[in-house]
Design a protein around this motif. Structure first.
Motif, PDB file in Angstrom:
ATOM      1  N   ARG A  35       0.838  -1.210   0.000  1.00  0.00           N
ATOM      2  CA  ARG A  35       0.000   0.000   0.000  1.00  0.00           C
ATOM      3  C   ARG A  35       0.868   1.254   0.000  1.00  0.00           C
ATOM      4  N   GLN A  36       0.263   2.312  -0.566  1.00  0.00           N
ATOM      5  CA  GLN A  36       0.951   3.588  -0.695  1.00  0.00           C
ATOM      6  C   GLN A  36       0.117   4.700  -0.051  1.00  0.00           C
ATOM      7  N   ALA A  37       0.771   5.803   0.243  1.00  0.00           N
ATOM      8  CA  ALA A  37       0.072   6.976   0.770  1.00  0.00           C
ATOM      9  C   ALA A  37       0.870   8.217   0.405  1.00  0.00           C
ATOM     10  N   ARG A  63       5.765   4.053   0.433  1.00  0.00           N
ATOM     11  CA  ARG A  63       5.451   2.618   0.413  1.00  0.00           C
ATOM     12  C   ARG A  63       5.545   2.108   1.847  1.00  0.00           C
ATOM     13  N   PHE A  64       4.506   1.477   2.331  1.00  0.00           N
ATOM     14  CA  PHE A  64       4.523   0.970   3.693  1.00  0.00           C
ATOM     15  C   PHE A  64       5.183  -0.408   3.694  1.00  0.00           C
ATOM     16  N   SER A 415       0.168  -6.769   7.947  1.00  0.00           N
ATOM     17  CA  SER A 415      -0.201  -5.745   8.928  1.00  0.00           C
ATOM     18  C   SER A 415       0.479  -4.417   8.634  1.00  0.00           C
ATOM     19  N   THR A 416       1.627  -4.467   7.970  1.00  0.00           N
ATOM     20  CA  THR A 416       2.331  -3.242   7.611  1.00  0.00           C
ATOM     21  C   THR A 416       2.087  -2.848   6.162  1.00  0.00           C
ATOM     22  N   SER A 417       2.196  -3.809   5.263  1.00  0.00           N
ATOM     23  CA  SER A 417       2.191  -3.496   3.833  1.00  0.00           C
ATOM     24  C   SER A 417       0.860  -3.750   3.143  1.00  0.00           C
TER      25      SER A 417
END
Length: 457
Positions: A35-37, A63-64, A415-417
């Motif tokens: 996931r991105q933000a 990028r997580f 849980s992180t990505s």
């Protein structure tokens, strides 16, 4: 007006953030997607002491990703691969060797049972024929099991060759993506999708062999075997090879930068290491153990028959023919052997069963089997089946443990990505409100601007 510039920057930043959230939601079920933000940062006021600031900007896309969690996931993939490929082979051998009606023990019992039965009437042709029939059936059980071993050996080697071919494709993919990621980073482009594809290729490769992965400053990654040999250095990569040898075994090697390294496949880890250890530590020794039993049965029975006398008073001859390394004909009844050749007499006297009794006693004699040592002939197969069962249970336990560890490591990575649907839904609402609020500011600024023009008019 500064107020319009600020609001416009806020609206544009909200658009970038909304685009990132929409990309996350679109890839909610995409394997390996990170996931991105948008990283929003304020733009300072500059030199004007009366200016509050110049708005906001989406300075970058985050990028997580957690390198430690990725490494843990790849290590777990390797451990799982080391045990997952072996269990089908172990279960097959358990089923074949543990079948009470088709096991070697049953065949040996039937042969010596037939010998024991003929003791009451040593001259009976039907009983003598039953001895020959049971000898042939026992031989078929040895040969059938040997064929199972040979089929598994061929399957293991074919499977490893396929794994090597697949690994080479993934190694080349990692190097290609490394080059593309390095170029994208150098030009300021978003390389997230390429990084995801590369990490997925690394994860797939880790299931086949244990890896060491390290990061470079330009965003590329180096990949090497646990034994130290490099597979990928930036955009340069090596090629694995599994080549048959004169003994039908496989020799593994790695060619990298015009240098070829011979690899010990048993130390590679992952599927390749697991299959190799199964072949060298379980399958090949077990096949040799069964061959040892067949050879010693043939030797002991043939030797004892040679000490007796046939019905016509001549010396006994060999009942079994043992051929090392053969498949369907490893053990068989000697060509041309007939019931009259069974030398049951110890002194040449018709009806004497002295040598027959010694033949029956062969079942209780000790033999030497490689993996279990010296045991009674009657117990050898049972002990081998028991040892195989223990090996299978240990592998099942290890497989269960590694499956759990792999699942936990993937969940930890997620849980992180991974994309959280609820979190993204909240982000959509928040950034939508941000966009609408900034558009409202622009509207207010326009009204103020129009009012100012009217006053001046």
């Amino acid at each position: 007006m500064a107020i319009i510039n600020n609001a416009l920057s806020g609206a544009l930043a909200a658009q970038v953030a909304l685009t990132a959230s929409s990309q996350n939601i679109a890839n909610l079920q995409t394997k390996g997607y990170t996931r991105q933000a948008a990283l929003l940062t304020t733009i300072g006021p500059g030199a004007d002491p009366r200016a509050a600031g110049n708005g906001v900007q989406a300075s970058s896309l985050l990028r997580f990703s957690d390198g430690y969690k990725s490494q843990a996931m790849w290590r777990a993939a390797s451990e799982l691969g080391a045990h997952s490929q072996n269990q089908p082979y172990l279960s097959q051998l358990e089923s074949v060797m543990g079948d009470k009606t088709a096991s070697l023990s049953a065949g040996i019992d039937e042969f010596f049972g037939a010998l024991n039965a003929v003791a009451g009437d040593p001259g009976s042709t039907p009983l003598r024929q039953q001895v020959l029939t049971s000898a042939g059936l026992m031989s078929e059980r040895f040969n059938g099991l040997n064929n199972v071993f040979n089929a598994q050996l061929q399957s293991v080697r074919t499977q490893r060759s396929a794994i090597v071919d697949s690994a080479n494709a993934q190694i080349a993919t990692i190097a290609r993506l490394n080059a593309q990621i390095g170029a994208a980073n150098a030009s300021g482009q978003n390389a997230s999708s390429m990084i995801d594809a590369r990490d997925q290729a690394i994860d797939d490769l880790a299931g086949k062999m244990a890896l060491e992965v390290s990061d470079n400053a330009d965003g590329t990654r180096n990949v090497s075997l646990k034994t130290g040999q490099a597979l990928v250095l930036g955009g340069i990569y090596g090629t694995l090879k599994a080549a048959p040898t004169a003994t039908s075994a496989q020799e593994f090697s790695l060619s990298f930068a015009n240098t070829t390294y011979v690899l010990d496949a048993g130390r590679l880890g992952g599927q390749l290491g697991g299959l190799t250890r199964y072949e060298t530590e379980t399958l090949a020794p077990l096949q040799q153990d069964i061959a040892d039993i067949a050879r010693q049965i043939a030797d002991k029975v043939n030797t004892q028959l040679g000490l007796g006398y046939k019905t016509d008073g001549t010396a006994g001859s060999a009942l079994f023919a043992y051929t090392p390394g053969s498949g369907a004909d490893m053990l068989k009844v000697a060509s041309g052997f007939i019931v009259e050749d069974l030398a049951f007499s110890a002194d040449g006297t018709p009806g004497d069963t002295g040598n027959l009794q010694k033949l029956v006693a062969v079942k209780s004699q000790p033999i030497t089997v490689g993996s279990i040592g010296t045991v009674l002939l009657s117990d050898a197969d049972t002990q081998l089946v028991g040892k195989l069962g223990v090996d299978s249970q240990l592998n099942k336990a290890a497989l269960k443990t590694t499956t759990t560890v792999r699942t936990q490591s993937v969940d930890d990575w997620q849980s992180t990505s991974g994309v959280n649907q609820d979190e993204e839904a909240v982000n959509l609402v928040e950034y939508q409100n941000m966009y609408q609020a900034n558009m409202k500011v622009i509207s207010v600024a326009n009204q103020l601007f129009d009012a100012t023009l009217a006053m001046m008019g």
